[in-house]
Scaffold this motif. Structure first.
Motif, PDB file in Angstrom:
ATOM      1  N   TYR A 206       0.842  -1.195   0.000  1.00 30.13           N
ATOM      2  CA  TYR A 206       0.000   0.000   0.000  1.00 30.13           C
ATOM      3  C   TYR A 206       0.880   1.249   0.000  1.00 30.13           C
ATOM      4  O   TYR A 206       1.095   1.891   1.029  1.00 30.13           O
ATOM      5  N   PRO A 207       1.412   1.608  -1.171  1.00 30.97           N
ATOM      6  CA  PRO A 207       2.298   2.780  -1.249  1.00 30.97           C
ATOM      7  C   PRO A 207       1.538   4.090  -1.082  1.00 30.97           C
ATOM      8  O   PRO A 207       0.356   4.186  -1.408  1.00 30.97           O
ATOM      9  N   TYR A 208       2.215   5.087  -0.576  1.00 32.74           N
ATOM     10  CA  TYR A 208       1.654   6.429  -0.440  1.00 32.74           C
ATOM     11  C   TYR A 208       2.812   7.414  -0.404  1.00 32.74           C
ATOM     12  O   TYR A 208       3.985   7.026  -0.348  1.00 32.74           O
ATOM     13  N   TRP A 209       2.485   8.698  -0.402  1.00 29.85           N
ATOM     14  CA  TRP A 209       3.535   9.716  -0.398  1.00 29.85           C
ATOM     15  C   TRP A 209       3.079  10.921   0.404  1.00 29.85           C
ATOM     16  O   TRP A 209       2.205  11.665  -0.020  1.00 29.85           O
ATOM     17  N   PHE A 210       3.652  11.091   1.591  1.00 26.49           N
ATOM     18  CA  PHE A 210       3.412  12.254   2.439  1.00 26.49           C
ATOM     19  C   PHE A 210       4.763  12.761   2.936  1.00 26.49           C
ATOM     20  O   PHE A 210       5.232  12.367   4.002  1.00 26.49           O
ATOM     21  N   PRO A 211       5.431  13.613   2.172  1.00 27.04           N
ATOM     22  CA  PRO A 211       6.768  14.068   2.582  1.00 27.04           C
ATOM     23  C   PRO A 211       6.729  14.898   3.858  1.00 27.04           C
ATOM     24  O   PRO A 211       5.754  15.588   4.142  1.00 27.04           O
ATOM     25  N   PHE A 212       7.810  14.782   4.628  1.00 25.11           N
ATOM     26  CA  PHE A 212       8.010  15.579   5.843  1.00 25.11           C
ATOM     27  C   PHE A 212       6.906  15.357   6.881  1.00 25.11           C
ATOM     28  O   PHE A 212       6.597  16.251   7.667  1.00 25.11           O
ATOM     29  N   THR A 213       6.306  14.181   6.886  1.00 28.13           N
ATOM     30  CA  THR A 213       5.203  13.908   7.803  1.00 28.13           C
ATOM     31  C   THR A 213       5.447  12.596   8.538  1.00 28.13           C
ATOM     32  O   THR A 213       5.757  11.579   7.919  1.00 28.13           O
ATOM     33  N   SER A 214       5.301  12.625   9.852  1.00 27.82           N
ATOM     34  CA  SER A 214       5.466  11.417  10.652  1.00 27.82           C
ATOM     35  C   SER A 214       4.392  10.400  10.290  1.00 27.82           C
ATOM     36  O   SER A 214       3.245  10.748  10.015  1.00 27.82           O
ATOM     37  N   TYR A 215       4.769   9.125  10.332  1.00 24.33           N
ATOM     38  CA  TYR A 215       3.817   8.078   9.972  1.00 24.33           C
ATOM     39  C   TYR A 215       2.606   8.055  10.899  1.00 24.33           C
ATOM     40  O   TYR A 215       1.515   7.670  10.489  1.00 24.33           O
ATOM     41  N   THR A 216       2.789   8.433  12.145  1.00 23.26           N
ATOM     42  CA  THR A 216       1.652   8.439  13.066  1.00 23.26           C
ATOM     43  C   THR A 216       0.605   9.469  12.649  1.00 23.26           C
ATOM     44  O   THR A 216      -0.560   9.371  13.037  1.00 23.26           O
ATOM     45  N   LYS A 217       1.010  10.454  11.862  1.00 20.33           N
ATOM     46  CA  LYS A 217       0.067  11.423  11.305  1.00 20.33           C
ATOM     47  C   LYS A 217      -0.418  10.997   9.923  1.00 20.33           C
ATOM     48  O   LYS A 217      -1.501  11.393   9.487  1.00 20.33           O
ATOM     49  N   VAL A 218       0.395  10.186   9.245  1.00 21.12           N
ATOM     50  CA  VAL A 218       0.039   9.721   7.905  1.00 21.12           C
ATOM     51  C   VAL A 218      -1.071   8.676   7.949  1.00 21.12           C
ATOM     52  O   VAL A 218      -2.031   8.734   7.172  1.00 21.12           O
ATOM     53  N   PHE A 219      -0.949   7.712   8.856  1.00 19.85           N
ATOM     54  CA  PHE A 219      -1.896   6.594   8.883  1.00 19.85           C
ATOM     55  C   PHE A 219      -3.356   7.045   8.952  1.00 19.85           C
ATOM     56  O   PHE A 219      -4.200   6.535   8.211  1.00 19.85           O
ATOM     57  N   PRO A 220      -3.717   8.001   9.835  1.00 18.76           N
ATOM     58  CA  PRO A 220      -5.123   8.438   9.863  1.00 18.76           C
ATOM     59  C   PRO A 220      -5.557   9.147   8.583  1.00 18.76           C
ATOM     60  O   PRO A 220      -6.757   9.201   8.292  1.00 18.76           O
ATOM     61  N   LYS A 221      -4.604   9.692   7.815  1.00 19.69           N
ATOM     62  CA  LYS A 221      -4.956  10.324   6.545  1.00 19.69           C
ATOM     63  C   LYS A 221      -5.173   9.274   5.454  1.00 19.69           C
ATOM     64  O   LYS A 221      -6.063   9.411   4.618  1.00 19.69           O
ATOM     65  N   VAL A 222      -4.351   8.236   5.476  1.00 13.34           N
ATOM     66  CA  VAL A 222      -4.461   7.185   4.466  1.00 13.34           C
ATOM     67  C   VAL A 222      -5.657   6.282   4.737  1.00 13.34           C
ATOM     68  O   VAL A 222      -6.319   5.805   3.813  1.00 13.34           O
ATOM     69  N   PHE A 223      -5.960   6.059   6.021  1.00 11.94           N
ATOM     70  CA  PHE A 223      -7.088   5.212   6.412  1.00 11.94           C
ATOM     71  C   PHE A 223      -7.989   5.987   7.378  1.00 11.94           C
ATOM     72  O   PHE A 223      -8.063   5.666   8.575  1.00 11.94           O
ATOM     73  N   PRO A 224      -8.689   7.010   6.884  1.00  9.72           N
ATOM     74  CA  PRO A 224      -9.488   7.866   7.775  1.00  9.72           C
ATOM     75  C   PRO A 224     -10.679   7.153   8.398  1.00  9.72           C
ATOM     76  O   PRO A 224     -11.273   7.664   9.348  1.00  9.72           O
ATOM     77  N   TRP A 225     -11.015   5.988   7.891  1.00 10.77           N
ATOM     78  CA  TRP A 225     -12.168   5.227   8.372  1.00 10.77           C
ATOM     79  C   TRP A 225     -11.814   4.270   9.510  1.00 10.77           C
ATOM     80  O   TRP A 225     -12.676   3.522   9.979  1.00 10.77           O
ATOM     81  N   ALA A 226     -10.556   4.291   9.949  1.00  5.81           N
ATOM     82  CA  ALA A 226     -10.089   3.265  10.889  1.00  5.81           C
ATOM     83  C   ALA A 226      -9.645   3.838  12.226  1.00  5.81           C
ATOM     84  O   ALA A 226      -9.118   4.951  12.312  1.00  5.81           O
ATOM     85  N   ASP A 227      -9.868   3.047  13.270  1.00  6.63           N
ATOM     86  CA  ASP A 227      -9.207   3.235  14.556  1.00  6.63           C
ATOM     87  C   ASP A 227      -8.027   2.267  14.593  1.00  6.63           C
ATOM     88  O   ASP A 227      -8.090   1.170  14.024  1.00  6.63           O
TER      89      ASP A 227
END
Length: 320
Positions: A206-227
């Motif tokens: 599941y590739p994605y691209w969010f430069p200069f962003t911590s993964y802990t902030k990326v995950f809720p953006k990539v999977f906004p429907w999930a806890d």
């Protein structure tokens, strides 16, 4: 599980899509026939295009040709309705592993034709032989396939992940496994979904691209429907080692650990559910379990409603 020929087609599409900066995400197999999603984003991280892709691999798909087109006939009524009413643009890709010929066509009401001059029960699509997957001309066509408003783009993003939401909703389990190079700022991640639908367990990159962003902030953006929650089995050894270091004392005489701070259970309660294991100070590794949040549950309800035929029929006044 896809056979060898099908895997060749998926692999070729992945290679070609990646060469034109598309993020290619294989999907769990379903009877609708969507094998992958392709997404391309701008340098700012703003989504530019998101497509659903059906891939047909094998020389047999190229047997029927007419007027510089390959005739693709493997379409049923359910697929026709799905593709032509889907807000997510759909395409079909045909790949011949013997010649490496790879062509594509949109799946719309204009390109999908009924047999017997519109009177038959079957469907077919004319796939142009010169519409290559993928070159500069096709890249431009795919990017201009649709120009939807932002709220529809957001809906399409959720729609592209619906199958994962459905698996969780039906009792399956999905884990997010990711490694983050914490000393780099490129934002490109090595991430996969481990999907257990109750019958098989399969991994999906599941590739994605969010430069200069911590993964802990990326995950809720990539999977906004999930806890997100930590996979306790994965973190158990690391959690226990850290607990002993900060909350215990090792008694050499009795050869045992003495608790001088929080109990292990209390210590685990204080940990972030979205935590990582850091390897050699370079790579942070995550293993998280995804559950449906309110957005995910609501999306499935709304999608089920809007996907029905004649959704308003029950609220129309009767003729009596």
């Amino acid at each position: 599980m896809a056979n060898t020929t099908e895997r060749q087609g998926i692999g070729h599409c992945l290679k070609m899509a990646s060469s034109f900066d598309w993020m290619f995400r294989e999907q769990p197999i379903d009877d609708i026939g969507i094998d992958a999603h392709m997404e391309i984003v701008e340098k700012s991280g703003k989504p530019r295009q998101l497509l659903a892709v059906q891939i047909k691999s094998g020389a047999s798909w190229f047997r029927e040709q007419k007027e510089k087109h390959v005739i693709f006939r493997d379409i049923n009524e359910r697929q026709y309705n799905y593709w032509t009413t889907n807000t997510l643009p759909c395409i079909v890709v045909l790949y011949n592993p013997l010649t490496e010929e790879c062509i594509w066509q949109k799946l719309t009401k204009e390109t999908i034709e009924r047999t017997m001059k519109g009177k038959g029960k079957g469907f077919f699509v004319k796939v142009p032989i010169d519409q290559i997957f993928l070159n500069d001309i096709s890249q431009e066509r795919l990017l201009s396939f649709t120009n939807l408003p932002e709220h529809i783009t957001n809906y399409n993003f959720l729609l592209s992940q619906k199958v994962f939401m459905q698996i969780i909703n039906q009792g399956g389990e999905i884990k997010l496994h990711s490694t983050e190079w914490i000393n780099k700022s490129s934002g490109r991640g090595e991430t996969e979904l481990i999907v257990d639908d109750g019958e098989t367990v399969k991994k999906y990159p599941y590739p994605y691209w969010f430069p200069f962003t911590s993964y802990t902030k990326v995950f809720p953006k990539v999977f906004p429907w999930a806890d997100f929650s930590a996979d306790e089995d994965f973190y158990e050894f690391e959690d226990e080692a850290n607990w002993r270091e900060y909350h215990c004392y090792y008694d050499k005489e009795d050869d045992e650990w003495l608790v001088v701070g929080d109990t292990f259970e209390d210590y685990k309660k204080s940990l972030s559910p979205m935590r990582s294991i850091v390897h050699s100070g370079e790579v942070a590794e995550y293993m998280l379990i995804l559950k449906l949040n309110d957005l995910g549950k609501s999306f499935l309800l709304v999608d089920d409603f809007v996907s029905r035929k004649q959704p308003y029929v029950n609220v129309r006044p009767s003729d009596k």
